[in-house]
Design a protein around this motif. Structure first.
Motif, mmCIF file in Angstrom:
data_model
loop_
_atom_site.group_PDB
_atom_site.id
_atom_site.type_symbol
_atom_site.label_atom_id
_atom_site.label_comp_id
_atom_site.label_asym_id
_atom_site.label_seq_id
_atom_site.Cartn_x
_atom_site.Cartn_y
_atom_site.Cartn_z
ATOM 1 N N GLU A 91 0.861 -1.178 0.000
ATOM 2 C CA GLU A 91 0.000 0.000 0.000
ATOM 3 C C GLU A 91 0.896 1.226 0.000
ATOM 4 O O GLU A 91 1.771 1.371 0.853
ATOM 5 C CB GLU A 91 -0.904 -0.025 1.240
ATOM 6 C CG GLU A 91 -1.823 1.157 1.263
ATOM 7 C CD GLU A 91 -3.242 0.835 1.712
ATOM 8 O OE1 GLU A 91 -3.621 -0.351 1.705
ATOM 9 O OE2 GLU A 91 -3.935 1.796 2.061
ATOM 10 N N HIS A 98 -4.249 1.256 -10.061
ATOM 11 C CA HIS A 98 -4.231 1.222 -8.592
ATOM 12 C C HIS A 98 -5.398 2.017 -8.010
ATOM 13 O O HIS A 98 -5.960 1.630 -6.991
ATOM 14 C CB HIS A 98 -2.893 1.733 -8.056
ATOM 15 C CG HIS A 98 -1.718 1.136 -8.756
ATOM 16 N ND1 HIS A 98 -1.638 -0.221 -9.012
ATOM 17 C CD2 HIS A 98 -0.613 1.699 -9.305
ATOM 18 C CE1 HIS A 98 -0.514 -0.450 -9.675
ATOM 19 N NE2 HIS A 98 0.119 0.693 -9.861
ATOM 20 N N VAL A 99 -5.754 3.121 -8.661
ATOM 21 C CA VAL A 99 -6.904 3.920 -8.202
ATOM 22 C C VAL A 99 -8.186 3.095 -8.336
ATOM 23 O O VAL A 99 -8.998 3.001 -7.408
ATOM 24 C CB VAL A 99 -7.017 5.238 -9.011
ATOM 25 C CG1 VAL A 99 -8.350 5.941 -8.729
ATOM 26 C CG2 VAL A 99 -5.848 6.168 -8.685
ATOM 27 N N LEU A 140 -1.021 4.087 -12.529
ATOM 28 C CA LEU A 140 -1.750 4.638 -11.380
ATOM 29 C C LEU A 140 -3.254 4.451 -11.541
ATOM 30 O O LEU A 140 -3.972 4.233 -10.554
ATOM 31 C CB LEU A 140 -1.414 6.119 -11.200
ATOM 32 C CG LEU A 140 -0.189 6.387 -10.302
ATOM 33 C CD1 LEU A 140 0.350 7.791 -10.533
ATOM 34 C CD2 LEU A 140 -0.540 6.171 -8.833
ATOM 35 N N ARG A 170 -12.423 -0.896 -1.700
ATOM 36 C CA ARG A 170 -13.071 -0.142 -0.608
ATOM 37 C C ARG A 170 -14.595 -0.242 -0.710
ATOM 38 O O ARG A 170 -15.297 -0.191 0.291
ATOM 39 C CB ARG A 170 -12.672 1.333 -0.665
ATOM 40 C CG ARG A 170 -11.258 1.496 -0.238
ATOM 41 C CD ARG A 170 -10.947 2.840 0.378
ATOM 42 N NE ARG A 170 -9.525 2.849 0.667
ATOM 43 C CZ ARG A 170 -8.673 3.761 0.267
ATOM 44 N NH1 ARG A 170 -9.099 4.822 -0.385
ATOM 45 N NH2 ARG A 170 -7.399 3.651 0.547
ATOM 46 N N LEU A 185 -2.947 3.725 -1.886
ATOM 47 C CA LEU A 185 -3.426 2.863 -2.976
ATOM 48 C C LEU A 185 -2.964 1.427 -2.767
ATOM 49 O O LEU A 185 -1.822 1.183 -2.350
ATOM 50 C CB LEU A 185 -2.883 3.360 -4.319
ATOM 51 C CG LEU A 185 -3.293 4.783 -4.693
ATOM 52 C CD1 LEU A 185 -2.558 5.218 -5.954
ATOM 53 C CD2 LEU A 185 -4.808 4.859 -4.905
ATOM 54 N N HIS A 186 -3.847 0.484 -3.084
ATOM 55 C CA HIS A 186 -3.465 -0.931 -3.012
ATOM 56 C C HIS A 186 -2.808 -1.328 -4.336
ATOM 57 O O HIS A 186 -3.432 -1.237 -5.405
ATOM 58 C CB HIS A 186 -4.680 -1.827 -2.734
ATOM 59 C CG HIS A 186 -4.259 -3.244 -2.516
ATOM 60 N ND1 HIS A 186 -4.019 -3.758 -1.274
ATOM 61 C CD2 HIS A 186 -3.962 -4.225 -3.397
ATOM 62 C CE1 HIS A 186 -3.613 -5.010 -1.394
ATOM 63 N NE2 HIS A 186 -3.571 -5.322 -2.673
ATOM 64 N N ILE A 187 -1.570 -1.786 -4.240
ATOM 65 C CA ILE A 187 -0.808 -2.142 -5.446
ATOM 66 C C ILE A 187 -0.513 -3.635 -5.400
ATOM 67 O O ILE A 187 -0.071 -4.167 -4.383
ATOM 68 C CB ILE A 187 0.495 -1.309 -5.508
ATOM 69 C CG1 ILE A 187 0.121 0.175 -5.559
ATOM 70 C CG2 ILE A 187 1.341 -1.706 -6.714
ATOM 71 C CD1 ILE A 187 1.256 1.121 -5.365
ATOM 72 N N ARG A 210 -8.499 -0.226 -8.649
ATOM 73 C CA ARG A 210 -8.493 -1.390 -7.748
ATOM 74 C C ARG A 210 -8.856 -0.968 -6.321
ATOM 75 O O ARG A 210 -9.713 -1.584 -5.677
ATOM 76 C CB ARG A 210 -7.116 -2.068 -7.758
ATOM 77 C CG ARG A 210 -7.004 -3.157 -6.680
ATOM 78 C CD ARG A 210 -5.649 -3.836 -6.634
ATOM 79 N NE ARG A 210 -5.449 -4.750 -7.749
ATOM 80 C CZ ARG A 210 -4.563 -4.598 -8.710
ATOM 81 N NH1 ARG A 210 -3.751 -3.544 -8.700
ATOM 82 N NH2 ARG A 210 -4.457 -5.473 -9.675
ATOM 83 N N THR A 211 -8.199 0.089 -5.854
ATOM 84 C CA THR A 211 -8.413 0.532 -4.467
ATOM 85 C C THR A 211 -9.863 0.951 -4.254
ATOM 86 O O THR A 211 -10.492 0.592 -3.246
ATOM 87 C CB THR A 211 -7.449 1.690 -4.151
ATOM 88 O OG1 THR A 211 -6.118 1.265 -4.440
ATOM 89 C CG2 THR A 211 -7.549 2.107 -2.682
ATOM 90 N N HIS A 238 0.777 5.613 -0.947
ATOM 91 C CA HIS A 238 -0.048 6.785 -1.280
ATOM 92 C C HIS A 238 -1.539 6.466 -1.126
ATOM 93 O O HIS A 238 -2.367 6.970 -1.886
ATOM 94 C CB HIS A 238 0.232 7.281 -2.714
ATOM 95 C CG HIS A 238 1.692 7.266 -3.076
ATOM 96 N ND1 HIS A 238 2.619 8.059 -2.465
ATOM 97 C CD2 HIS A 238 2.379 6.528 -3.995
ATOM 98 C CE1 HIS A 238 3.823 7.819 -2.980
ATOM 99 N NE2 HIS A 238 3.700 6.891 -3.908
#
Ligand code: FO1
Length: 320
Positions: free
Chosen positions: A47, A106-107, A103, A114, A51-53, A109-110, A49
């Motif tokens: 994780e 990641h945005v 990015l 959530r 974000l889940h990577i 996915r996160t 910033h």
């Protein structure tokens, strides 16, 4: 006599990042999409910033979609870094290189995690959006994290791998959370229901072991009726990519395809080693493996497909 075509084999690959993605890509070129499952390591997830990577899942998705950066092996081709530059200006620590398009993954996915989706569901949605046909499955939807014991202490995986450039000696590995992790939906069936199970030329400790360590997976690999084929990530005593050679050494294993084969006794039937390691074939055979010696260094797409077809042939199946 009328010719009956052989049924297409169901193939499952256990994969880490770049090596797993490249072999999965070769298999995807040799098989119909619905014949291929890729079970992917998530111990590298991090994780940053907020974000889940999930680097290995993304490396597999991008490679199967034909969108990956071939030079680096990870990330997207033709990236730009405007967001990361601005984040640096705003005072964020940006040692992990995140491109603008990456990015977006990641945005998305996160946000979906959530909102309550599971990693498997999000991966399936990303795969569909990117036009990836084979099923890409994170090995677990539960949190697990590879931690690396070094002379500098216990490090989070990406701290060790990217920030410190895998320069620290690896004294041990810990897969945090794995004991409570459950295989993601479909993972065990993909292993037990396969005709061919492929262990990719990924790092045995950083990529393959965290997949096997998820409770139930190792037993499924031990007991599946699939013909099990592993490709050595060590060629001529060196890793194709990354720190596999150093890690084998510091953990007390022989740095060779034979050292890798010893790790896979009881899990694999066929060891595929490079032409450079032909002299090890006898010793690997003595461990009980069938040994295939071939060119394992996958160049471009054609090389990956050639290796994939050789693996399928070694497992007793012709590709489509
Ligand atoms: N690897 C690096 O060596 N440096 C990076 O800055 C880096 C960024 C990165 C961003 C997204 C992604 O999906 C992967 C990324 N990787 C990077 C690769 C990755 O962290 C490792 O190669 C794997 O985790 C090991 O399998």
């Amino acid at each position: 006599m009328p010719h009956t075509p052989a049924p297409t084999p169901r193939v499952t690959v256990l994969a880490g990042g770049v090596g797993g993605a490249r072999l999965a890509h070769g298999l995807a070129r040799a098989l119909p999409a619905d014949a291929l499952d890729v079970v992917v390591n998530v111990g590298d997830d991090t994780e940053l910033h907020g974000l889940h990577i999930s680097p290995d899942v993304d490396t597999v998705l991008y490679t199967l979609a034909g969108l990956n950066d071939e030079q680096r092996g990870w990330g997207l081709r033709g990236e730009t870094y405007a967001t990361l530059e601005q984040m640096t200006r705003l005072g964020e620590d940006t040692w992990f290189t995140l491109g603008d398009k990456d990015l977006a993954t990641h945005v998305v996915r996160t946000a979906r995690l959530r909102a309550g989706a599971t990693p498997s569901e999000v991966t399936a949605q990303l795969a569909a959006a990117l036009g990836v046909g084979p099923r890409v499955r994170p090995v677990t939807d539960d949190r697990m994290a590879t931690l690396v014991d070094t002379p500098a202490g216990r490090l989070a995986f990406q701290e060790y791998f990217v920030r410190r450039r895998h320069a620290d000696a690896v004294l041990g590995l810990h897969y945090d959370g794995v004991d409570a992790a459950r295989p993601a939906p479909g993972v065990l069936d993909a292993v037990t229901g396969a005709d061919v199970l492929v262990v990719a030329p990924s790092n045995p400790f950083l990529s393959v072991e965290p997949v096997l360590a998820v409770p139930g997976v190792r037993d499924a690999v031990r007991t599946t009726a699939a013909r099990r084929v592993a490709v050595s990530p060590i060629v001529g005593g060196q890793a194709i990519k990354g720190p596999a050679a150093q890690i084998l050494e510091t953990l007390g294993h022989e740095v060779s395809a034979l050292g890798v084969a010893r790790l896979y006794v009881g899990l694999v039937d066929v060891m595929v080693v490079d032409d450079a390691d032909a002299d090890l074939a006898g010793a690997i055979g003595d461990l009980g493996f069938e040994v295939v010696v071939t060119d394992t260094v996958m160049g471009g797409a054609a090389g990956r497909e050639r290796l994939a077809r050789e693996l399928l042939a070694a497992a007793g199946h012709a590709a489509a």
